[in-house]
Motif scaffolding. Structure first.
Motif, PDB file in Angstrom:
ATOM      1  N   THR A 240       8.189  -7.034   4.177  1.00 24.20           N
ATOM      2  CA  THR A 240       7.575  -6.416   5.349  1.00 24.20           C
ATOM      3  C   THR A 240       8.480  -5.423   6.067  1.00 24.20           C
ATOM      4  OG1 THR A 240       6.577  -6.940   7.506  1.00 24.20           O
ATOM      5  CG2 THR A 240       8.367  -8.361   6.759  1.00 24.20           C
ATOM      6  N   GLY A 241       7.831  -4.528   6.783  1.00 22.88           N
ATOM      7  CA  GLY A 241       8.549  -3.600   7.645  1.00 22.88           C
ATOM      8  C   GLY A 241       8.712  -4.125   9.056  1.00 22.88           C
ATOM      9  N   LEU A 242       8.241  -5.351   9.332  1.00 23.47           N
ATOM     10  CA  LEU A 242       8.453  -5.952  10.648  1.00 23.47           C
ATOM     11  C   LEU A 242       9.947  -6.094  10.909  1.00 23.47           C
ATOM     12  CD1 LEU A 242       5.756  -8.786  10.657  1.00 23.47           C
ATOM     13  CD2 LEU A 242       5.579  -6.497  11.625  1.00 23.47           C
TER      14      LEU A 242
ATOM     15  N   LEU B 261      -1.562  -3.920   4.979  1.00 23.07           N
ATOM     16  CA  LEU B 261      -2.148  -3.258   3.817  1.00 23.07           C
ATOM     17  C   LEU B 261      -3.224  -2.245   4.193  1.00 23.07           C
ATOM     18  CD1 LEU B 261      -2.370  -6.244   1.311  1.00 23.07           C
ATOM     19  CD2 LEU B 261      -0.720  -4.378   1.348  1.00 23.07           C
ATOM     20  N   ASP B 262      -3.957  -2.490   5.265  1.00 18.87           N
ATOM     21  CA  ASP B 262      -4.975  -1.550   5.723  1.00 18.87           C
ATOM     22  C   ASP B 262      -5.346  -1.926   7.150  1.00 18.87           C
ATOM     23  OD1 ASP B 262      -6.950  -3.677   5.599  1.00 18.87           O
ATOM     24  OD2 ASP B 262      -7.028  -3.334   3.443  1.00 18.87           O
ATOM     25  N   ASP B 263      -6.363  -1.284   7.700  1.00 14.95           N
ATOM     26  CA  ASP B 263      -6.699  -1.513   9.108  1.00 14.95           C
ATOM     27  C   ASP B 263      -7.159  -2.940   9.387  1.00 14.95           C
ATOM     28  OD1 ASP B 263      -6.033   1.039   9.780  1.00 14.95           O
ATOM     29  OD2 ASP B 263      -8.065   1.836   9.568  1.00 14.95           O
TER      30      ASP B 263
ATOM     31  N   ASP C  51       0.811  -1.214   0.000  1.00 17.21           N
ATOM     32  CA  ASP C  51       0.000   0.000   0.000  1.00 17.21           C
ATOM     33  C   ASP C  51       0.847   1.268   0.000  1.00 17.21           C
ATOM     34  OD1 ASP C  51       0.912  -0.146   2.598  1.00 17.21           O
ATOM     35  OD2 ASP C  51      -1.034   0.205   3.539  1.00 17.21           O
ATOM     36  N   HIS C  52       2.178   1.149   0.135  1.00 14.75           N
ATOM     37  CA  HIS C  52       3.074   2.284  -0.077  1.00 14.75           C
ATOM     38  C   HIS C  52       3.308   2.378  -1.586  1.00 14.75           C
ATOM     39  CE1 HIS C  52       3.754   1.355   4.182  1.00 14.75           C
ATOM     40  NE2 HIS C  52       4.109   2.626   4.314  1.00 14.75           N
ATOM     41  N   GLU C  53       2.485   3.153  -2.256  1.00 12.24           N
ATOM     42  CA  GLU C  53       2.445   3.128  -3.710  1.00 12.24           C
ATOM     43  C   GLU C  53       3.791   3.486  -4.338  1.00 12.24           C
ATOM     44  OE1 GLU C  53      -0.883   5.139  -5.404  1.00 12.24           O
ATOM     45  OE2 GLU C  53      -2.276   4.434  -3.867  1.00 12.24           O
TER      46      GLU C  53
ATOM     47  N   LEU D  47      -5.344  -5.384  -0.970  1.00 15.32           N
ATOM     48  CA  LEU D  47      -5.516  -6.837  -0.942  1.00 15.32           C
ATOM     49  C   LEU D  47      -6.604  -7.258  -1.925  1.00 15.32           C
ATOM     50  CD1 LEU D  47      -4.726  -9.530   0.321  1.00 15.32           C
ATOM     51  CD2 LEU D  47      -6.467  -9.141   2.063  1.00 15.32           C
ATOM     52  N   ALA D  48      -7.671  -6.478  -2.029  1.00 20.95           N
ATOM     53  CA  ALA D  48      -8.758  -6.826  -2.946  1.00 20.95           C
ATOM     54  C   ALA D  48      -8.246  -6.907  -4.383  1.00 20.95           C
ATOM     55  CB  ALA D  48      -9.881  -5.795  -2.838  1.00 20.95           C
TER      56      ALA D  48
END
Length: 233
Positions: free
Chosen positions: A89-91, A62-64, A8-10, A40-41
């Motif tokens: 991932t940013g984990l 990706l979102d809440d 989601d970080h375009e 995700l959709a």
């Protein structure tokens, strides 16, 4: 090779997609076609197309509603062709809770690899190249954290774990700790050549392709779990 990159970080998603296509000849023996998507959709729409992509790089947040392992769970539920997934991932491996999320991704969803956004760019691109070459890839710092959080069983239980001899098991546990061949040789007081020979026997017995897959199998055994079933290679 058709790749789906989901983040989601375009800006980052598009930049990495363009990097892959620009450097395709350096990273893969086959041409690369990358589709960047930001939800995700949309990712589920793409993975259900005919033909589906060959590989998916998936951000876990990706979102809440789709964060952590839940994102991967939702994606895999809508992935009928079982397209291989790499977690990007940013984990961070410095956080115990986030390490467990990464372990769950490997154990429960058998992802092809892990790329850390916050790690060194050089390491990330090395991992990217290895993954595109068909290897399972996990950053060394993540492997070390996996190893630290497992408890080694007593010597009497070790002797024939995973069908390995006592010496093979000793080398396997060192591999699981992320030690290099030179470090293993020093710790076990053997030659590096001997370590290489024993490592090849371990890979053959465990039916894995490399140190990363061997480390995962041994760590799963140390932790008492089944670990990801990678199958014969």
């Amino acid at each position: 090779m058709k790749i789906l990159w989901v983040d989601d970080h375009e800006l980052l998603c598009v930049a990495l997609s363009e990097y892959l296509q620009t450097h395709a000849s350096e990273l893969s023996a086959t041409p690369i076609d990358v589709t960047p998507v930001f939800t995700l959709a949309r990712a589920l729409e793409e993975v259900n197309k005919t033909p589906p992509p060959d590989l998916v790089f998936l951000d876990l947040n990706l979102d809440d509603e789709n964060r952590g392992a839940t994102t991967l769970e939702h994606f895999q539920a809508g992935n009928p062709s079982k397209v291989p997934v790499v977690v990007c991932t940013g984990l961070t491996p410095g956080n115990d809770q986030e390490v467990e999320i990464l372990r769950m991704c490997m154990r429960d969803y058998a992802v092809r690899g892990i790329l850390l956004k916050g790690g060194a760019h050089k390491k990330m691109f090395i991992g990217l190249s290895r993954i595109l070459g068909g290897e399972l890839w996990i950053p060394e710092e993540v492997l070390l954290r996996f190893a630290r959080s497992t408890q080694a069983p007593s010597a009497s239980r070790n002797e024939h774990h995973l069908g390995l001899s006592p010496r093979e098991w000793d080398v396997g546990r060192c591999i699981a700790r992320g030690l290099s061949g030179k470090q293993i040789a020093r710790e076990l007081n053997v030659s590096e050549g001997h370590v290489r020979q024993v490592s090849c026997v371990i890979y053959d017995k465990l039916r894995v392709r490399n140190r990363v897959e061997a480390a995962l199998r041994v760590n799963a055994e140390l932790g008492g779990g089944s670990g990801p079933d990678k199958g014969p290679s």
